[in-house]
Design an enzyme around this catalytic site. Structure first.
Site, PDB file in Angstrom:
ATOM      1  N   HIS A   4      -3.231   6.230   4.403  1.00  0.00           N
ATOM      2  CA  HIS A   4      -1.797   6.314   4.704  1.00  0.00           C
ATOM      3  C   HIS A   4      -1.277   7.678   4.252  1.00  0.00           C
ATOM      4  O   HIS A   4      -1.671   8.193   3.193  1.00  0.00           O
ATOM      5  CB  HIS A   4      -1.015   5.253   3.925  1.00  0.00           C
ATOM      6  CG  HIS A   4      -1.173   3.853   4.435  1.00  0.00           C
ATOM      7  ND1 HIS A   4      -1.960   3.500   5.505  1.00  0.00           N
ATOM      8  CD2 HIS A   4      -0.599   2.697   3.989  1.00  0.00           C
ATOM      9  CE1 HIS A   4      -1.871   2.193   5.699  1.00  0.00           C
ATOM     10  NE2 HIS A   4      -1.057   1.681   4.790  1.00  0.00           N
ATOM     11  N   CYS A  25       0.815  -1.226   0.000  1.00  0.00           N
ATOM     12  CA  CYS A  25       0.000   0.000   0.000  1.00  0.00           C
ATOM     13  C   CYS A  25       0.848   1.276   0.000  1.00  0.00           C
ATOM     14  O   CYS A  25       0.542   2.232  -0.725  1.00  0.00           O
ATOM     15  CB  CYS A  25      -0.944  -0.012   1.191  1.00  0.00           C
ATOM     16  SG  CYS A  25      -0.236  -0.705   2.688  1.00  0.00           S
TER      17      CYS A  25
HETATM   18  N1  LIG Z   1      -5.098  -3.542   4.152  1.00  0.00           N
HETATM   19  C1  LIG Z   1      -4.228  -2.998   3.301  1.00  0.00           C
HETATM   20  O1  LIG Z   1      -4.019  -1.759   3.271  1.00  0.00           O
HETATM   21  C2  LIG Z   1      -3.499  -3.842   2.332  1.00  0.00           C
HETATM   22  C3  LIG Z   1      -2.764  -3.221   1.341  1.00  0.00           C
HETATM   23  C4  LIG Z   1      -2.070  -3.989   0.417  1.00  0.00           C
HETATM   24  C5  LIG Z   1      -2.118  -5.349   0.526  1.00  0.00           C
HETATM   25  N2  LIG Z   1      -2.841  -5.944   1.510  1.00  0.00           N
HETATM   26  C6  LIG Z   1      -2.868  -7.405   1.563  1.00  0.00           C
HETATM   27  O2  LIG Z   1      -4.173  -7.889   1.246  1.00  0.00           O
HETATM   28  C7  LIG Z   1      -4.408  -9.111   1.947  1.00  0.00           C
HETATM   29  C8  LIG Z   1      -5.701  -9.006   2.743  1.00  0.00           C
HETATM   30  O3  LIG Z   1      -5.610  -7.938   3.663  1.00  0.00           O
HETATM   31  P1  LIG Z   1      -6.865  -7.399   4.485  1.00  0.00           P
HETATM   32  O4  LIG Z   1      -6.415  -6.119   5.068  1.00  0.00           O
HETATM   33  O5  LIG Z   1      -8.099  -7.437   3.660  1.00  0.00           O
HETATM   34  O6  LIG Z   1      -7.002  -8.535   5.640  1.00  0.00           O
HETATM   35  P2  LIG Z   1      -8.275  -8.900   6.527  1.00  0.00           P
HETATM   36  O7  LIG Z   1      -9.193  -7.741   6.675  1.00  0.00           O
HETATM   37  O8  LIG Z   1      -7.728  -9.522   7.758  1.00  0.00           O
HETATM   38  O9  LIG Z   1      -9.051 -10.020   5.655  1.00  0.00           O
HETATM   39  C9  LIG Z   1      -8.459 -11.264   5.368  1.00  0.00           C
HETATM   40  C10 LIG Z   1      -9.347 -12.042   4.409  1.00  0.00           C
HETATM   41  O10 LIG Z   1      -8.659 -13.242   4.062  1.00  0.00           O
HETATM   42  C11 LIG Z   1      -9.515 -14.361   4.332  1.00  0.00           C
HETATM   43  N3  LIG Z   1      -8.686 -15.502   4.725  1.00  0.00           N
HETATM   44  C12 LIG Z   1      -7.691 -15.542   5.627  1.00  0.00           C
HETATM   45  N4  LIG Z   1      -7.161 -16.782   5.697  1.00  0.00           N
HETATM   46  C13 LIG Z   1      -7.848 -17.525   4.788  1.00  0.00           C
HETATM   47  C14 LIG Z   1      -7.786 -18.885   4.392  1.00  0.00           C
HETATM   48  N5  LIG Z   1      -6.905 -19.738   4.910  1.00  0.00           N
HETATM   49  N6  LIG Z   1      -8.644 -19.311   3.430  1.00  0.00           N
HETATM   50  C15 LIG Z   1      -9.549 -18.484   2.896  1.00  0.00           C
HETATM   51  N7  LIG Z   1      -9.667 -17.171   3.235  1.00  0.00           N
HETATM   52  C16 LIG Z   1      -8.816 -16.733   4.191  1.00  0.00           C
HETATM   53  C17 LIG Z   1     -10.404 -13.885   5.455  1.00  0.00           C
HETATM   54  O11 LIG Z   1     -11.558 -14.687   5.498  1.00  0.00           O
HETATM   55  P3  LIG Z   1     -12.336 -14.936   6.890  1.00  0.00           P
HETATM   56  O12 LIG Z   1     -13.178 -13.710   7.116  1.00  0.00           O
HETATM   57  O13 LIG Z   1     -13.148 -16.138   6.564  1.00  0.00           O
HETATM   58  O14 LIG Z   1     -11.315 -15.160   7.941  1.00  0.00           O
HETATM   59  C18 LIG Z   1     -10.688 -12.460   4.996  1.00  0.00           C
HETATM   60  O15 LIG Z   1     -11.655 -12.463   3.971  1.00  0.00           O
HETATM   61  C19 LIG Z   1      -3.139  -9.347   2.775  1.00  0.00           C
HETATM   62  O16 LIG Z   1      -2.257 -10.133   2.020  1.00  0.00           O
HETATM   63  C20 LIG Z   1      -2.558  -7.986   2.937  1.00  0.00           C
HETATM   64  O17 LIG Z   1      -1.169  -8.018   3.169  1.00  0.00           O
HETATM   65  C21 LIG Z   1      -3.557  -5.233   2.407  1.00  0.00           C
END
Ligand SMILES: NC(=O)c1ccc[n+]([C@@H]2O[C@H](COP(=O)([O-])OP(=O)(O)OC[C@H]3O[C@@H](n4cnc5c(N)ncnc54)[C@H](OP(=O)(O)O)[C@@H]3O)[C@@H](O)[C@H]2O)c1
Length: 340
Positions: A243, A130
């Site tokens: 951010h 990000c």
């Molecule tokens: N937030 C940011 O600013 C940002 C920026 C760039 C990249 N990212 C990347 O994007 C990804 C997601 O981030 P987020 O912020 O959205 O996280 P989050 O809010 O914690 O959401 C995680 C998601 O992944 C699912 N998940 C986790 N483990 C899983 C599994 N074993 N099988 C299937 N689904 C699974 C969760 O499902 P459940 O609800 O069923 O647990 C949920 O839908 C990460 O790799 C993060 O590094 C995030």
């Protein structure tokens, strides 16, 4: 004819934004599958005016689906992205797992759209971190004009960058400060995040920098130019979404601050708000829900020969993740799959 699209991690911060943005930008979707873990099986998520029921990633068959936007973290990505790619579904991944693989393009469509054709080697495209995404949108047009030699960046990163758990922790700790009978010790973050700032995101590296800082260095080089030197300090702040970055840039050639402002005003994905008066700049709460990367406080750095300072703010769940992934999907559709 449109696309059959899968959103993986549809119950998470980024996945939900992906669904919103696909609908907002009227991405040509014929069919959409929303996946998460077994824990969320049957959970309802919104896609425009439709409601979708989430399915289990572990049992989903990617055969016949055109593209899958992954937002599930590196470990689940490692298990399932190769399966999707092998089934002929192009993966656009938000985790850091594939970003540094030379056979996988790392794309910010405003900066390196030509890299899209590299997708074919592994059927996977990586989305940047990000903090990198918003910074390179501003750096690229300046680099094209005056060649950047070095960047010194300090970030002020919101808790939503650490997922749903990060947002809950800030909310619960903030309430606990006013209600000392309830305790919320740090879990997602290393120290108390409410009313505090933490100079530590991701793990420590051998040289004393953190992985988040290293990512900004490696990704800027891969997306913009390997010759650019970057040094970063990444800090978590008690902001829910958005951010901010203080960016100091040293150029090969002289670049006047007025010309830099004009270049950025014309640059795709950038919105310049830069009045030299109280409130004449953008703060994170104002960027939430927006597509743009906002640039303010553009000014000469008179301590070096060819230097500029600027302030860069963007919605990390949008340009920093979901929006950039959808822009990659649009690029893939336009340049490669050509269905929409
Ligand atoms: N937030 C940011 O600013 C940002 C920026 C760039 C990249 N990212 C990347 O994007 C990804 C997601 O981030 P987020 O912020 O959205 O996280 P989050 O809010 O914690 O959401 C995680 C998601 O992944 C699912 N998940 C986790 N483990 C899983 C599994 N074993 N099988 C299937 N689904 C699974 C969760 O499902 P459940 O609800 O069923 O647990 C949920 O839908 C990460 O790799 C993060 O590094 C995030």
């Amino acid at each position: 004819m449109g696309y059959r699209v899968v959103v993986v991690g549809a119950t998470g911060n980024v996945g939900r934004e992906m669904l919103n943005i696909l609908a907002e930008r009227q991405f040509p979707v014929d069919e959409l599958a929303a996946l998460a873990s077994r824990r969320s099986l049957g959970t309802e998520v919104s896609f425009g005016d439709k409601t979708l029921t989430t399915q289990d990633l572990a049992t989903f068959d990617f055969t016949g689906w055109d593209m899958a936007l992954f937002a599930v973290g590196s470990s689940a990505t490692k298990d399932y992205a190769p399966k999707a790619a092998a089934a002929g579904c192009v993966v656009i991944d938000n985790s850091s797992l594939y970003r540094y693989d030379p056979d996988i393009p790392l794309i910010v469509p405003e900066c390196n759209p030509q890299a899209i054709h590299g997708y074919a080697k592994k059927n996977i495209i990586a989305n940047p971190n990000c903090s990198t995404a918003q910074m390179v949108v501003a750096l690229k047009p300046l680099h094209d004009r005056a060649k950047i030699k070095r960047v010194v960046v300090s970030t002020y990163q919101s808790v939503s960058g650490a997922g749903k758990d990060g947002m809950d922790e800030l909310w619960d700790q903030t309430k606990a400060v006013y209600n000392p009978t309830s305790e919320h010790p740090p879990k997602t973050f290393q120290k108390q995040i409410a009313f505090n700032v933490i100079p530590h995101i991701d793990v420590f590296m051998e040289d004393g920098s953190t992985k988040e800082e290293w990512k900004m260095v490696a990704e800027t080089k891969k997306i913009v130019d390997p010759a650019i030197k970057v040094t970063a300090t990444c800090v978590r702040v008690p902001v829910f979404v958005g951010h901010s970055e203080s960016v100091n840039i040293e150029f090969e050639d002289f670049l006047d601050e007025d010309e830099a402002r004009d270049i950025l005003r014309e640059a795709p994905g950038v919105m310049v708000i830069d009045k030299r008066e109280a409130g004449g700049y953008v703060t994170p709460v104002e960027c939430v829900g927006d597509f743009a990367t906002f640039i303010s406080r553009i000014r000469q750095d008179s301590t070096i020969e060819n230097g500029l300072n600027l302030w860069c703010v963007s919605d990390n769940l949008r340009k920093g993740a979901a929006l950039n992934a959808v822009q990659i999907a649009e690029l893939l559709g336009r340049e490669v799959l050509k269905k929409g």
